[in-house]
Design a protein around this motif. Sequence first.
Motif, PDB file in Angstrom:
ATOM      1  N   ASP A 233       0.823  -1.212   0.000  1.00 41.37           N
ATOM      2  CA  ASP A 233       0.000   0.000   0.000  1.00 41.37           C
ATOM      3  C   ASP A 233       0.856   1.260   0.000  1.00 41.37           C
ATOM      4  O   ASP A 233       0.404   2.317  -0.455  1.00 41.37           O
ATOM      5  CB  ASP A 233      -0.914   0.015   1.236  1.00 41.37           C
ATOM      6  N   GLU A 234       2.084   1.186   0.525  1.00 42.20           N
ATOM      7  CA  GLU A 234       2.927   2.381   0.609  1.00 42.20           C
ATOM      8  C   GLU A 234       3.363   2.880  -0.777  1.00 42.20           C
ATOM      9  O   GLU A 234       3.870   4.007  -0.902  1.00 42.20           O
ATOM     10  CB  GLU A 234       4.163   2.103   1.471  1.00 42.20           C
ATOM     11  N   HIS A 235       3.200   2.058  -1.821  1.00 41.15           N
ATOM     12  CA  HIS A 235       3.566   2.477  -3.171  1.00 41.15           C
ATOM     13  C   HIS A 235       2.349   2.789  -4.034  1.00 41.15           C
ATOM     14  O   HIS A 235       2.490   3.008  -5.229  1.00 41.15           O
ATOM     15  CB  HIS A 235       4.383   1.378  -3.855  1.00 41.15           C
ATOM     16  N   ARG A 236       1.183   2.823  -3.443  1.00 46.36           N
ATOM     17  CA  ARG A 236      -0.044   2.970  -4.212  1.00 46.36           C
ATOM     18  C   ARG A 236      -0.881   4.118  -3.624  1.00 46.36           C
ATOM     19  O   ARG A 236      -1.067   4.208  -2.411  1.00 46.36           O
ATOM     20  CB  ARG A 236      -0.829   1.659  -4.173  1.00 46.36           C
ATOM     21  N   PHE A 237      -1.352   5.006  -4.524  1.00 44.72           N
ATOM     22  CA  PHE A 237      -2.055   6.210  -4.083  1.00 44.72           C
ATOM     23  C   PHE A 237      -3.291   6.403  -4.952  1.00 44.72           C
ATOM     24  O   PHE A 237      -3.229   6.276  -6.181  1.00 44.72           O
ATOM     25  CB  PHE A 237      -1.155   7.440  -4.199  1.00 44.72           C
ATOM     26  N   LEU A 238      -4.414   6.732  -4.310  1.00 44.40           N
ATOM     27  CA  LEU A 238      -5.655   7.053  -5.018  1.00 44.40           C
ATOM     28  C   LEU A 238      -5.960   8.516  -4.750  1.00 44.40           C
ATOM     29  O   LEU A 238      -6.206   8.913  -3.584  1.00 44.40           O
ATOM     30  CB  LEU A 238      -6.815   6.177  -4.531  1.00 44.40           C
ATOM     31  N   VAL A 239      -5.912   9.356  -5.790  1.00 46.74           N
ATOM     32  CA  VAL A 239      -6.043  10.795  -5.589  1.00 46.74           C
ATOM     33  C   VAL A 239      -7.013  11.372  -6.613  1.00 46.74           C
ATOM     34  O   VAL A 239      -7.371  10.732  -7.607  1.00 46.74           O
ATOM     35  CB  VAL A 239      -4.681  11.515  -5.715  1.00 46.74           C
ATOM     36  N   ALA A 240      -7.402  12.613  -6.345  1.00 42.44           N
ATOM     37  CA  ALA A 240      -8.175  13.412  -7.302  1.00 42.44           C
ATOM     38  C   ALA A 240      -7.481  14.762  -7.363  1.00 42.44           C
ATOM     39  O   ALA A 240      -7.833  15.717  -6.659  1.00 42.44           O
ATOM     40  CB  ALA A 240      -9.624  13.547  -6.866  1.00 42.44           C
ATOM     41  N   ALA A 241      -6.432  14.845  -8.191  1.00 48.32           N
ATOM     42  CA  ALA A 241      -5.536  16.003  -8.187  1.00 48.32           C
ATOM     43  C   ALA A 241      -6.223  17.291  -8.598  1.00 48.32           C
ATOM     44  O   ALA A 241      -5.738  18.383  -8.285  1.00 48.32           O
ATOM     45  CB  ALA A 241      -4.341  15.722  -9.118  1.00 48.32           C
ATOM     46  N   ALA A 242      -7.344  17.195  -9.296  1.00 47.87           N
ATOM     47  CA  ALA A 242      -8.007  18.414  -9.775  1.00 47.87           C
ATOM     48  C   ALA A 242      -8.722  19.173  -8.671  1.00 47.87           C
ATOM     49  O   ALA A 242      -9.134  20.324  -8.877  1.00 47.87           O
ATOM     50  CB  ALA A 242      -8.993  18.046 -10.890  1.00 47.87           C
ATOM     51  N   PHE A 243      -8.867  18.591  -7.494  1.00 49.41           N
ATOM     52  CA  PHE A 243      -9.667  19.209  -6.429  1.00 49.41           C
ATOM     53  C   PHE A 243      -8.781  19.451  -5.216  1.00 49.41           C
ATOM     54  O   PHE A 243      -8.148  18.530  -4.676  1.00 49.41           O
ATOM     55  CB  PHE A 243     -10.838  18.303  -6.063  1.00 49.41           C
ATOM     56  N   SER A 244      -8.764  20.708  -4.812  1.00 49.23           N
ATOM     57  CA  SER A 244      -7.886  21.110  -3.710  1.00 49.23           C
ATOM     58  C   SER A 244      -8.516  20.901  -2.343  1.00 49.23           C
ATOM     59  O   SER A 244      -7.823  20.976  -1.322  1.00 49.23           O
ATOM     60  CB  SER A 244      -7.482  22.578  -3.871  1.00 49.23           C
ATOM     61  N   ASP A 245      -9.821  20.662  -2.313  1.00 52.34           N
ATOM     62  CA  ASP A 245     -10.472  20.438  -1.018  1.00 52.34           C
ATOM     63  C   ASP A 245     -11.666  19.517  -1.207  1.00 52.34           C
ATOM     64  O   ASP A 245     -12.091  19.229  -2.325  1.00 52.34           O
ATOM     65  CB  ASP A 245     -10.899  21.755  -0.365  1.00 52.34           C
ATOM     66  N   SER A 246     -12.225  19.061  -0.097  1.00 50.28           N
ATOM     67  CA  SER A 246     -13.338  18.112  -0.131  1.00 50.28           C
ATOM     68  C   SER A 246     -14.584  18.722  -0.745  1.00 50.28           C
ATOM     69  O   SER A 246     -15.347  18.031  -1.444  1.00 50.28           O
ATOM     70  CB  SER A 246     -13.648  17.620   1.286  1.00 50.28           C
ATOM     71  N   ALA A 247     -14.803  20.001  -0.500  1.00 47.18           N
ATOM     72  CA  ALA A 247     -16.010  20.638  -1.013  1.00 47.18           C
ATOM     73  C   ALA A 247     -16.028  20.626  -2.538  1.00 47.18           C
ATOM     74  O   ALA A 247     -17.060  20.349  -3.166  1.00 47.18           O
ATOM     75  CB  ALA A 247     -16.103  22.068  -0.494  1.00 47.18           C
ATOM     76  N   ALA A 248     -14.888  20.948  -3.157  1.00 49.65           N
ATOM     77  CA  ALA A 248     -14.821  20.963  -4.628  1.00 49.65           C
ATOM     78  C   ALA A 248     -15.054  19.566  -5.186  1.00 49.65           C
ATOM     79  O   ALA A 248     -15.744  19.381  -6.197  1.00 49.65           O
ATOM     80  CB  ALA A 248     -13.470  21.503  -5.083  1.00 49.65           C
ATOM     81  N   PHE A 249     -14.468  18.550  -4.534  1.00 48.68           N
ATOM     82  CA  PHE A 249     -14.642  17.161  -4.963  1.00 48.68           C
ATOM     83  C   PHE A 249     -16.114  16.767  -4.873  1.00 48.68           C
ATOM     84  O   PHE A 249     -16.686  16.200  -5.820  1.00 48.68           O
ATOM     85  CB  PHE A 249     -13.783  16.257  -4.084  1.00 48.68           C
ATOM     86  N   THR A 250     -16.747  17.082  -3.732  1.00 50.88           N
ATOM     87  CA  THR A 250     -18.138  16.688  -3.513  1.00 50.88           C
ATOM     88  C   THR A 250     -19.060  17.399  -4.485  1.00 50.88           C
ATOM     89  O   THR A 250     -20.001  16.798  -5.039  1.00 50.88           O
ATOM     90  CB  THR A 250     -18.539  16.994  -2.063  1.00 50.88           C
ATOM     91  N   ALA A 251     -18.795  18.681  -4.726  1.00 57.63           N
ATOM     92  CA  ALA A 251     -19.628  19.427  -5.666  1.00 57.63           C
ATOM     93  C   ALA A 251     -19.520  18.840  -7.070  1.00 57.63           C
ATOM     94  O   ALA A 251     -20.523  18.733  -7.790  1.00 57.63           O
ATOM     95  CB  ALA A 251     -19.216  20.905  -5.672  1.00 57.63           C
TER      96      ALA A 251
END
Length: 626
Positions: A233-251
């Motif tokens: 797991d230390e070599h694996r990452f799940l991200v959403a680079a386009a969103f700087s905060d949770s609110a933007a992601f949720t919206a």
Amino acid sequence: MTERTASSSLTHEMQAINRELADLVGVEPVDLALGSEAALVDDLVICGILGGKDVGKSTLINALAREPVSVDAREVGRGTERPMVFVHGDVRTIVGDRLSALGRHVPFDVALHRADPIRNVVLVDLPDFDSEFREHLQVVRVVAPLLDRVLWVQTPRKIGDRVLAEMFHDVIKDAGNVLCVLNKVDELLADGDLPRETEGQTLGSADAADLFWRWQSDWVARVVEGIGFPRGDEHRFLVAAAFSDSAAFTAHVGRRWGDADWSRYESDHDIVTRIAGRALDDLDRLRAAVLGPVSADQARCLKEANRRRERQANTERIRRHYDVDGNAELLSLACDAAYHQQVLAETVGANFAAAVAARLAGYVRPDTALADELLEHRLDRWPLLRLAYWPFGWLSRALGRRFSASHTVLPESTEDPFEVEGRSLLDRAELVRSRVLADHAVVASRLRIDAALPTAAKLSKNASSAAAGLIPRFERGLLEGIYGRDCRPGFIGKAALWFVLLWFPFLQPVLEGALAMYVESGAWHWAHGAYRVVSAFSAAHLLMGFAVVAAVYVAVLAGMYARGLRAVRSALTGPGDGAPGTLLADSVDEVLVVEILVPLIRPFQDSLDRLSALQDRLDRQSSDPA
């Protein structure tokens, strides 16, 4: 030897092995990844951002830097065409040497920035390797070996892509220096596709978010593990680079679901928000892994790990490209001794050697001639007997033949010994050659051995020349065997010959006169005894004495010759392994092996020796810790 010199030596050795194998197999040298050596010149860590088209590499760089150092617009149209190197302005001069090494391979662009979060690391945005432009893939393959770390950026849509799987194996890095980044995790969220209960119990928002995240992490792990990526797991990452905060992601997720105000999926709002938080946590974890301070010792360790992996990968690539192990196995089959016997038995014939030997036996000299030569050998050990052999050798041989009743054992032969069953030696050489080529056609053609094989005419000519010496060699071996079994002359035997030589001409008459003087008294008797002593040295007495010596020596020679005749006759007619037919058959087999089969197998053996030596050198390259 310095570390850099040792590394250069290893690289040159790998290149030399590659060239030698290409020459041996007759193909173009394989492309090797040889970039890890350039990374050893400094403590700088260069991190490449690698991924396909539209995976959000530029967005990820900006997210890591926390400011827009890369422009997303470059990922439309042709996409990223040239490597873009992001360097903090304060370290531009420090990274000059490494960038020069990169520039010798491909053209690149440099983007200076002032983003302090990525001050201590150089990020390289690489072209989209899965685009329709083939030159992009070539650039990636050239630059990837020069990197110290790789961020493998993927999306849910492309994570199982065939090009991705193939490219993964071209990026030769230690597993600990490759980070798998699944960007755009928001694409994993579909309408209502969220866990709501497990084992009959309704889940709270936090538990539902954790379960969803665990499902997706396990799915990503299974997919990337299938192409060789480590499962840790230390070599694996799940991200959403386009969103700087949770609110933007949720919206954004709300808009994708067609529920911008979250009126329809109000119960899922908190779950999505928590999932956004997990993605932000992984982005922070990625920042720490990529941008965290790296000491000189840590940099050296990660580069050494890359170098070891590169050498192992190059070794594997060389083995596959030249099919080293497969060719070695095929060559070993051709060089197997059991195979050689099988080839001769099935092409020449199991009874061929015996038939040739039977004919060759007719060319062996008569037993009397062999006994004459044997007697000459034995006289070297009894030099006194030569005194009588020189004038009376004919007599001793005649008496010896009479005593032994010898006769010529083997009938004379006038046929061509190798003309058996209507086939000549040339025909059989052609059969053997054709069989060897047919059995090993693949490796013979692949390593161009077929062109190095001697012709059947040359093989049969050499075999005929060797066969001409079989009879002399057989006769010499027969006589040496008999001579070797003889007992060496002892002191008593030699003393007896000397006694005979001295007694009859000299000692016996002198002793006779001396005894007469001693036994009979008186002057007259003394005079008579002295006369007898003096007369013993007269010509008549000496000749009589020597005649007796000669007679004794001739008798000894006749007995020696008769014994030799019996030994020769026994050797020529003896049963079992010592029979001439058996011995000659073994010699014929040896000629076939040495003069026909060995020259045919020698190119295979030479190629096997050369290939084995290269295998050993490859093994040392793979296992050498230097």
